[in-house]
Write a protein that holds these residues in place. Sequence first.
Motif, short mmCIF file in Angstrom:
data_model
loop_
_atom_site.label_atom_id
_atom_site.label_comp_id
_atom_site.label_asym_id
_atom_site.label_seq_id
_atom_site.Cartn_x
_atom_site.Cartn_y
_atom_site.Cartn_z
N UNK A 71 0.81 -1.24 0.00
CA UNK A 71 0.00 0.00 0.00
C UNK A 71 0.84 1.28 0.00
N UNK A 72 1.95 1.28 0.75
CA UNK A 72 2.73 2.52 0.81
C UNK A 72 3.33 2.86 -0.56
N UNK A 73 3.73 1.81 -1.30
CA UNK A 73 4.27 2.04 -2.66
C UNK A 73 3.16 2.56 -3.57
N UNK A 74 1.97 1.98 -3.38
CA UNK A 74 0.85 2.40 -4.23
C UNK A 74 0.46 3.84 -3.89
N UNK A 75 0.62 4.19 -2.63
CA UNK A 75 0.37 5.59 -2.23
C UNK A 75 1.28 6.52 -3.04
N UNK A 81 -1.22 5.47 2.49
CA UNK A 81 0.06 5.70 3.17
C UNK A 81 -0.07 5.59 4.69
N UNK A 82 -1.27 5.45 5.17
CA UNK A 82 -1.50 5.46 6.62
C UNK A 82 -1.25 4.07 7.23
N UNK A 97 -0.54 -1.84 7.35
CA UNK A 97 -1.17 -0.78 6.55
C UNK A 97 -2.63 -0.65 6.97
N UNK A 98 -3.07 0.56 7.13
CA UNK A 98 -4.46 0.82 7.56
C UNK A 98 -5.47 0.08 6.68
N UNK A 99 -5.22 0.10 5.37
CA UNK A 99 -6.20 -0.48 4.44
C UNK A 99 -6.37 -1.98 4.67
N UNK A 115 -6.71 12.00 -1.55
CA UNK A 115 -7.00 11.35 -0.28
C UNK A 115 -6.70 9.84 -0.34
N UNK A 116 -6.76 9.28 -1.55
CA UNK A 116 -6.40 7.86 -1.70
C UNK A 116 -4.95 7.66 -1.28
N UNK A 117 -4.08 8.55 -1.73
CA UNK A 117 -2.66 8.44 -1.35
C UNK A 117 -2.50 8.55 0.16
N UNK A 118 -3.29 9.43 0.77
CA UNK A 118 -3.21 9.59 2.24
C UNK A 118 -3.67 8.31 2.94
#
Length: 479
Positions: free
Chosen positions: A213-217, A241-242, A250-252, A235-238
């Motif tokens: 997810x962080x890379x995709x952010x 990246x969370x 990863x939050x997601x 906001x998707x990047x935020x």
Amino acid sequence: MTKKADIGVTGLAVMGRNLARNLARHGHAVALHNRSETRTRELVEQFGDEGEFLPTYSAREFVDALERPRKLVIMVKAGEPTDAVIEEFAPLLEPGDVIVDAGNAHFADTRRREAALRERGLHFVGTGVSGGEEGALHGPSIMPGGSAESYESLGPLLESISAKVDGDPCCTHVGPDGAGHFVKMVHNGIEYSDMQLIAESFDLLRGALGYEPAQIADVFRTWNSGRLESYLIEITAEVLGHTDAATGKPFVDVVADQAEQKGTGRWTVQIGLDLGQPITGIAEATFARSLSGHADLRASARGLAGPTRAPLSGSDADRFADDVEQALYASKVVAYAQGFNQILAGGAEYGWDIDLGAVASIWRGGCIIRARFLNDIRAAYEAEPGLQTLLTSGGFRKAVEDAQDAWRSVVSTAVRLGIPTPGFSTALAYYDALRAERLPAALVQGQRDYFGAHTYRRVDREGVFHTEWAAEGRPERSA
Ligand code: 6PG
């Protein structure tokens, strides 16, 4: 004589409170009212220094505090609570006064309320307000319906608190009676579609490339500096990246993968069906949310075989993120094209003369779907007011045609790897169906005529025909 308020807000939960504060911050004296007095008192205690507030504690006091023609904004839950509040205040008002419903009401309810209040000499303005809590406070996109006359007194106030883009307010009189809430409904439908396409992009980058997810952010951050620049990409990047504080994951990955909905996307699809509008992107996005929520059904099918989700490698992998960007852009153009056509169809059905360029213009700031490319949509409709579809308009046509190889490759990769992409797939199917010389709808007509004598038209002659399928030689007759 005590000073009267320029406008009043009743219903001071977070949206109402923020709208009231926004109005006061722009120099308007705002009367306040809420069913429970606590909220009114709290607002004045906490934010009283932001502007001029006139707290009131009864319906009568609220109405008496307003300068005529009175303008009172209702910010309560859509549905029965709105009718209840209207009935509480309408008997206290005088001809020419304006009731504004700023909630997410169904446009059919707004039409009904507007007609009923018009009979009583009152203006009723159903207005879309987009931008969430922050937007309400700092500058939303505002989509008012109702009479042109009501906009004369109300418009300047709403424009003053709306978002501004290049100095233009993100607020315009959309059209009469329910037009404002209709346009807000379609805004939300497009919002569903856009969110689904972004979510599919994430799933593809993860499933096909094995990105975290962080890379995709980071990928989304890069995209946000180009033609896809928009609030939803930002906001998707935020969100991607969370990191979840409790687990370090990863939050997601710790959020239950069941998307909910309050109903505006569903309304858009229902009305789309009624109007015969193929808003397939919004429909697929709405169905994708409902599918995600069927936990038991999904659990029962989880073991079904699928292809091995081996990540892409080599040059395919190198190209893939860029291909997804192109597929996302092209699919977004389709989603917006479908949404704008639905507004056009609603306008034709209900007799609203909606300026699509103006709608694109007020969506450029403040709202959830604000995006750089709304500038291009505005320009497209300004250049060609009778435009049938955005897909054939100069810049969009070229961008989508240029993207089509990548788009097709992404959809086929998704199919091959078993990654569900209903949004991308339906957008591409729509594009291909629109540009097709012939559609198999001709065969469907033949089938209908065969089993039900439903008749058909021919390409080479005027008239309506039926074939006697059971008779020898299958003769054709005019129906
Ligand atoms: C907006 C949003 C707002 C709300 C949606 C959420 O424009 O500010 O669209 O209206 O956040 O209604 O809708 P769902 O709960 O259906 O996703």
